[in-house]
Design a protein around this motif. Structure first.
Motif, mmCIF file in Angstrom:
data_model
loop_
_atom_site.group_PDB
_atom_site.id
_atom_site.type_symbol
_atom_site.label_atom_id
_atom_site.label_comp_id
_atom_site.label_asym_id
_atom_site.label_seq_id
_atom_site.Cartn_x
_atom_site.Cartn_y
_atom_site.Cartn_z
ATOM 1 N N ASP A 1 -0.461 12.416 6.671
ATOM 2 C CA ASP A 1 -0.842 12.390 5.255
ATOM 3 C C ASP A 1 -0.607 13.759 4.632
ATOM 4 N N ARG B 1 2.317 3.179 -5.836
ATOM 5 C CA ARG B 1 2.367 2.774 -4.430
ATOM 6 C C ARG B 1 1.396 3.607 -3.596
ATOM 7 N N ASP B 2 0.966 3.048 -2.471
ATOM 8 C CA ASP B 2 0.020 3.692 -1.570
ATOM 9 C C ASP B 2 0.695 3.841 -0.211
ATOM 10 N N ARG C 1 -0.269 5.205 2.619
ATOM 11 C CA ARG C 1 -1.082 4.868 3.788
ATOM 12 C C ARG C 1 -1.194 3.355 3.955
ATOM 13 N N ALA C 2 -1.354 2.638 2.840
ATOM 14 C CA ALA C 2 -1.448 1.180 2.906
ATOM 15 C C ALA C 2 -0.137 0.575 3.382
#
Length: 221
Positions: A56, A38-39, A41-42
């Protein structure tokens, strides 16, 4: 409001009632384990609490640490200057009340909460239950980027809230401090695969296991 009177954990209703107040700054401190695929930020870009900015954890860190290979040390504690620059760029000043949340319910937001405390900012709280609790309460999420006006943040490092590797090694003999390992029992015992490639299994001698998941209700609060 005096910092001593501010809560350290708030719920969705509390935040929704104050979301538009100029002194409230909401930060999405979501972080994903490396094997999750998983990302964070996305996912933030796809849907976040209105007005939230992305904190972040991997970038607000010690830039000198090697983040690659078997000896990589990701998201190590940044310098006070690095932290001040990063949170100032997110529009956070010393007088703001910072609300932190994550997509899990309550996990990486606690790490960011601790970082603010380490750098002298007590005006900080965690959204209990995180984004899932916010959604369950019926409050909106948005994919609209947040417009941020940079602010000035002055960091005041509190060394008593951090231990160095050298201090941890000394503690192996002195046992002055009781060390708690918040990972899963399997990782603590060394019979569960480590998510970080090349890392040795097991735990620091003398530490006790207190898995963080055991401190939450089934709904993540």
């Amino acid at each position: 409001m005096d910092s001593a009177a501010l809560p350290s954990v708030i719920n969705a209703d509390w935040l929704a009632a104050r979301l538009e107040e100029p002194g409230i700054k909401v930060l999405d401190a979501s972080w994903m384990m490396p094997q999750s695929g998983r990302d964070a930020r996305a996912e933030h870009a796809a849907g976040h609490i209105p007005g939230a900015r992305f904190f972040d954890i991997d970038l607000i860190a010690d830039e000198r640490s090697d983040r690659t290979g078997e000896t990589g040390l990701p998201h190590m504690m940044p310098s006070p200057e690095r932290f001040a620059e990063a949170v100032g760029a997110l529009g956070v000043g010393n007088e703001d009340f910072v609300i932190l949340y994550d997509v899990h319910g309550l996990m990486s937001a606690a790490r960011a909460w601790w970082m603010f405390r380490v750098f002298g900012h007590d005006r900080v709280a965690i959204l209990d239950g995180g984004l899932p609790a916010w959604k369950r309460a019926g409050y909106p999420v948005t994919a609209e980027p947040t417009t941020v006006a940079p602010a000035r943040f002055q960091a005041r490092f509190r060394p008593e809230l951090v231990r160095s590797v050298e201090e941890m090694r000394d503690n192996l003999d002195s046992r002055r401090d009781q060390v708690l390992d918040a990972r899963s029992p399997g990782r603590f015992k060394g019979d569960e695969a480590e998510p970080w490639p090349g890392r040795r299994a097991g735990h620091i001698p003398g530490s006790l296991n207190l898995p963080y998941e055991t401190l939450y209700r089934p709904d993540g609060t």
